[in-house]
Design a protein around this motif. Structure first.
Motif, mmCIF file in Angstrom:
data_model
loop_
_atom_site.group_PDB
_atom_site.id
_atom_site.type_symbol
_atom_site.label_atom_id
_atom_site.label_comp_id
_atom_site.label_asym_id
_atom_site.label_seq_id
_atom_site.Cartn_x
_atom_site.Cartn_y
_atom_site.Cartn_z
ATOM 1 N N ALA A 180 -2.801 5.713 4.925
ATOM 2 C CA ALA A 180 -3.809 5.178 4.005
ATOM 3 C C ALA A 180 -3.334 5.278 2.560
ATOM 4 O O ALA A 180 -3.503 4.334 1.773
ATOM 5 N N GLY A 181 -2.731 6.404 2.216
ATOM 6 C CA GLY A 181 -2.217 6.571 0.847
ATOM 7 C C GLY A 181 -1.136 5.563 0.526
ATOM 8 O O GLY A 181 -1.107 4.976 -0.568
ATOM 9 N N TYR A 182 -0.251 5.322 1.494
ATOM 10 C CA TYR A 182 0.819 4.349 1.296
ATOM 11 C C TYR A 182 0.255 2.935 1.134
ATOM 12 O O TYR A 182 0.653 2.193 0.240
ATOM 13 N N LEU A 183 -0.685 2.554 1.995
ATOM 14 C CA LEU A 183 -1.304 1.234 1.883
ATOM 15 C C LEU A 183 -2.060 1.082 0.570
ATOM 16 O O LEU A 183 -2.035 0.018 -0.052
ATOM 17 N N ILE B 89 -2.726 -1.537 -4.477
ATOM 18 C CA ILE B 89 -2.989 -1.477 -5.921
ATOM 19 C C ILE B 89 -1.824 -2.102 -6.684
ATOM 20 O O ILE B 89 -2.024 -2.820 -7.667
ATOM 21 N N GLY B 90 -0.608 -1.875 -6.194
ATOM 22 C CA GLY B 90 0.559 -2.488 -6.825
ATOM 23 C C GLY B 90 0.497 -4.006 -6.795
ATOM 24 O O GLY B 90 0.820 -4.677 -7.778
ATOM 25 N N LEU B 91 0.051 -4.575 -5.663
ATOM 26 C CA LEU B 91 -0.060 -6.030 -5.566
ATOM 27 C C LEU B 91 -1.201 -6.577 -6.428
ATOM 28 O O LEU B 91 -1.104 -7.673 -6.968
ATOM 29 N N ILE B 92 -2.273 -5.816 -6.544
ATOM 30 C CA ILE B 92 -3.384 -6.258 -7.387
ATOM 31 C C ILE B 92 -2.958 -6.253 -8.851
ATOM 32 O O ILE B 92 -3.224 -7.206 -9.593
ATOM 33 N N THR C 17 -5.716 -2.540 0.246
ATOM 34 C CA THR C 17 -6.561 -1.496 -0.328
ATOM 35 C C THR C 17 -7.798 -1.270 0.532
ATOM 36 O O THR C 17 -8.190 -0.127 0.797
ATOM 37 N N GLY C 18 -8.409 -2.365 0.994
ATOM 38 C CA GLY C 18 -9.593 -2.250 1.851
ATOM 39 C C GLY C 18 -9.289 -1.542 3.154
ATOM 40 O O GLY C 18 -10.064 -0.694 3.612
ATOM 41 N N ILE C 19 -8.159 -1.876 3.772
ATOM 42 C CA ILE C 19 -7.777 -1.215 5.018
ATOM 43 C C ILE C 19 -7.523 0.271 4.771
ATOM 44 O O ILE C 19 -7.918 1.119 5.575
#
Length: 193
Positions: A64-67, A72-75, A178-180
């Protein structure tokens, strides 16, 4: 059927396609993650991890932390089509490692394999159970490779001339990741309600 369901792997393949020549390294990394999960289930480690609440919780938190970090990086910095395709081998290695993380740290991949592979194996077969699971998992990995390459290259072709759409899709992919991640973190709380 699971491969054609959009999820984190799709978002990562789309992001790689938008960025240019990184589709193969990104997909390769994700496939290594899937092969690792297959090997763990075939070796019986997957069952051990799911039966050890602390280990499974730590895997879930890491995934979850990695995702969350990727999302956030993509946003914040959405992928945009690139005009020059001058990448170094280091770029490819980064995409491979991120791909391994996307699939390898996803506890849902491990659970999926743990739930499905044993159901399609036959204890009375002349093949050992681990051999059967490795074969079935490898078929899944080949299917993933085909679908993820199509998604990555398809997004590259479709979004190459549409930079605004590419950024929007990239941000949507970031929101999905982020949602996942948030759902993975909230799942234990939701189950106790």
């Amino acid at each position: 059927m699971f491969v054609i369901t959009p999820g984190v792997d799709w978002a990562y393949a789309i992001s790689a396609g938008i960025r240019g020549k990184m589709v193969v390294p990104a997909v390769g990394g994700m496939l290594i993650g899937h092969l690792t999960a297959t090997g763990l289930v075939a070796a019986g480690v997957g069952a051990l991890v799911t039966n050890m609440p602390l280990a499974f919780t730590l895997l879930t938190l890491a995934g979850a932390g990695y995702l969350l970090w990727l999302g956030i990086g993509l946003i914040r910095n959405p992928a945009a089509p690139v005009s020059e395709l001058t990448y170094t081998p280091d770029d490819a290695v980064q995409w491979i490692l991120k791909g391994i993380g996307v699939s390898g740290l996803n506890p849902k991949v491990l659970l999926l394999f743990l739930a499905l592979l044993p159901q399609f194996s036959d204890p009375a077969s002349s093949w050992s159970l681990p051999s059967q699971m490795l074969t079935l998992g490898s078929l899944h990995v080949v299917s993933c490779g085909v679908v993820y390459l199509l998604i990555g290259y398809g997004s590259q072709v479709i979004l190459k001339t549409r930079p605004a759409a590419a950024k929007r899709i990239s941000r949507i992919s970031g929101v999905a990741m982020t949602g996942i991640a948030i759902l993975l973190l909230a799942e234990p709380v939701i189950k106790n309600i």
